[in-house]
Design an enzyme around this catalytic site. Structure first.
Site, PDB file in Angstrom:
ATOM      1  N   LYS A 261      43.200 -19.593  22.458  1.00 52.77           N
ATOM      2  CA  LYS A 261      44.306 -20.565  21.006  1.00 52.77           C
ATOM      3  C   LYS A 261      44.280 -18.820  20.490  1.00 52.77           C
ATOM      4  O   LYS A 261      43.246 -17.805  20.232  1.00 52.77           O
ATOM      5  CB  LYS A 261      43.561 -21.447  20.290  1.00 52.77           C
ATOM      6  CG  LYS A 261      43.513 -21.704  19.332  1.00 52.77           C
ATOM      7  CD  LYS A 261      42.660 -22.200  18.506  1.00 52.77           C
ATOM      8  CE  LYS A 261      42.681 -22.887  16.705  1.00 52.77           C
ATOM      9  NZ  LYS A 261      42.579 -22.472  15.597  1.00 52.77           N
TER      10      LYS A 261
ATOM     11  N   LYS B 157      20.918 -10.944  12.310  1.00 54.05           N
ATOM     12  CA  LYS B 157      20.677 -10.111  12.731  1.00 54.05           C
ATOM     13  C   LYS B 157      18.740  -9.155  12.238  1.00 54.05           C
ATOM     14  O   LYS B 157      18.939  -7.878  11.773  1.00 54.05           O
ATOM     15  CB  LYS B 157      21.685  -9.004  12.265  1.00 54.05           C
ATOM     16  CG  LYS B 157      22.581  -8.886  12.454  1.00 54.05           C
ATOM     17  CD  LYS B 157      23.942  -8.337  11.528  1.00 54.05           C
ATOM     18  CE  LYS B 157      25.124  -9.178  11.845  1.00 54.05           C
ATOM     19  NZ  LYS B 157      26.043  -9.015  10.672  1.00 54.05           N
TER      20      LYS B 157
ATOM     21  N   LYS C 182      44.043 -14.790  15.157  1.00 54.32           N
ATOM     22  CA  LYS C 182      43.237 -13.331  14.297  1.00 54.32           C
ATOM     23  C   LYS C 182      41.828 -12.561  15.083  1.00 54.32           C
ATOM     24  O   LYS C 182      41.698 -11.604  15.312  1.00 54.32           O
ATOM     25  CB  LYS C 182      43.496 -13.007  13.562  1.00 54.32           C
ATOM     26  CG  LYS C 182      43.417 -11.641  12.523  1.00 54.32           C
ATOM     27  CD  LYS C 182      43.473 -12.400  11.065  1.00 54.32           C
ATOM     28  CE  LYS C 182      42.337 -11.583  10.329  1.00 54.32           C
ATOM     29  NZ  LYS C 182      42.847 -11.270   8.769  1.00 54.32           N
TER      30      LYS C 182
END
Ligand code: TRP
Length: 331
Positions: A200, A119, A203
């Site tokens: 898969k 970044k 989270k």
């Protein structure tokens, strides 16, 4: 004497079906064979969860979740990391034997730095010392309880190896077996648990089915699972269907072959397959969901269970810290 198995559960989010098959079930299976010590790694969660209400709720949810899933606190020493002050003394003791370069090589830290560099920013942006020294705290968790094996997912193996390095550095310096050197036991998931979108369940993909979702939500999520555009009449291949793969984790063998036969015969649409899936998932999860809700409804009861666990854990922890102090000349 039974060997000791220990693992930590980071309370950072809602438990989902992937956690159940990938971590909870295998750990509970291992607890039958080992002298098991399982704890809630609340200080590890603090590195990322800064909202007190959220952290408090997460801690209660994982405690209630593991108990609802079958953890027996009479058989497993079940406690909160934060209830064991010896953890933090051992962490300081281990710091003196942990090479900074070792921490620089930790995957989680390296990934965070890499993302910052990509970044174009400051390489250390948003990285706290808790993240940088995460493996030392984890080594203390493990070493404190004389753990023989640490059941973890692949992503945590490096951390267990670091705990080995650190324990060995201590033992080499004091020329004796001051600390037990642990081994990782990689939990090879029984199967990949498919998520809502076919990838898969994870989270980080935002495709999970929460373990304790209310029945209506559970049904809605299952009905929303991604399928292909095959018509009702077309025969379908069970082996490549996410719905069937998830069904297999919850159904007995007779049910599995019956549903496979219906897939292959044609005439069954995806809606119907999803209904079958919902039926077996809900059958397994609904008693757990009820236990979970009643445990959560009485936080004082949860605190009592975890408090008793801490009482059993502390003398073990104190002995390790004393051993180190004696070896080090701080006695
Ligand atoms: N780092 C582990 C995770 O993210 C949690 C954890 C903390 C742990 N301390 C531990 C696991 C000690 C095993 C042993 O899942």
């Amino acid at each position: 004497m039974k060997k000791i198995s220990l693992t930590g559960i980071k309370p950072t989010g809602t438990l989902h079906i992937g956690n159940y098959f990938g971590a909870i079930k295998p750990a509970l299976e291992l607890a039958k064979e080992y002298d098991a010590r399982y704890f809630i790694a609340d200080y590890h969660a603090l590195n990322t969860v800064k909202d007190p209400e959220e952290l408090r709720a997460n801690i209660r949810e994982v405690a209630a979740g593991w108990l609802a899933a079958g953890l027996d606190p009479e058989q497993v020493i079940f406690y909160r990391q934060s209830s064991i002050p010896e953890t933090f003394e051992l962490t300081t003791q281990l710091m003196a034997f942990t090479a900074k370069g070792l921490m620089n090589r930790a995957h989680a830290y390296k990934t965070a730095v890499q993302e910052n560099i990509e970044k174009n920013g400051d390489p250390d942006a948003g990285i706290n010392m808790g993240l940088f020294t995460y493996p030392v705290l984890m080594a203390a968790d493990i070493i404190l309880f004389d753990s023989d094996v640490v059941p973890v997912g692949k992503d945590q193996v490096q951390h267990v190896e670091m705990a080995q390095d650190i324990a060995q550095a201590v033992n080499a310096n004091y020329k004796g077996q001051v600390l037990k050197v642990p081994q990782a036991a990689v939990v090879e998931s029984v199967a990949v648990v498919p998520g809502l979108d076919g990838r898969k369940m994870s989270k980080s993909y935002n495709n999970t089915i929460p373990l304790f979702a209310p029945e209506k939500t559970l049904r809605k999520l299952i009905m929303r699972m991604v399928t292909n555009s095959q018509t009702v009449e077309e025969p379908k291949e069970p082996g490549t269907s996410q719905i069937y793969l998830l069904y297999k984790l919850f159904a007995n063998e007779g049910e599995q072959s019956a549903l496979a036969a219906r897939y292959r015969a044609g005439g069954m649409g995806w809606g119907e397959a999803k209904e079958e899936l919902f039926r077996v998932v809900n059958r397994e999860l609904s008693p757990m969901r009820e236990r979970f809700q009643s445990l959560l409804a009485e936080p004082a009861g949860l605190d009592r269970i975890l408090g008793r666990g801490a009482e059993k854990a502390r003398p073990i922890a104190a002995a390790t810290v004393r051993r180190f102090r004696k070896a080090a000349g701080i006695d």
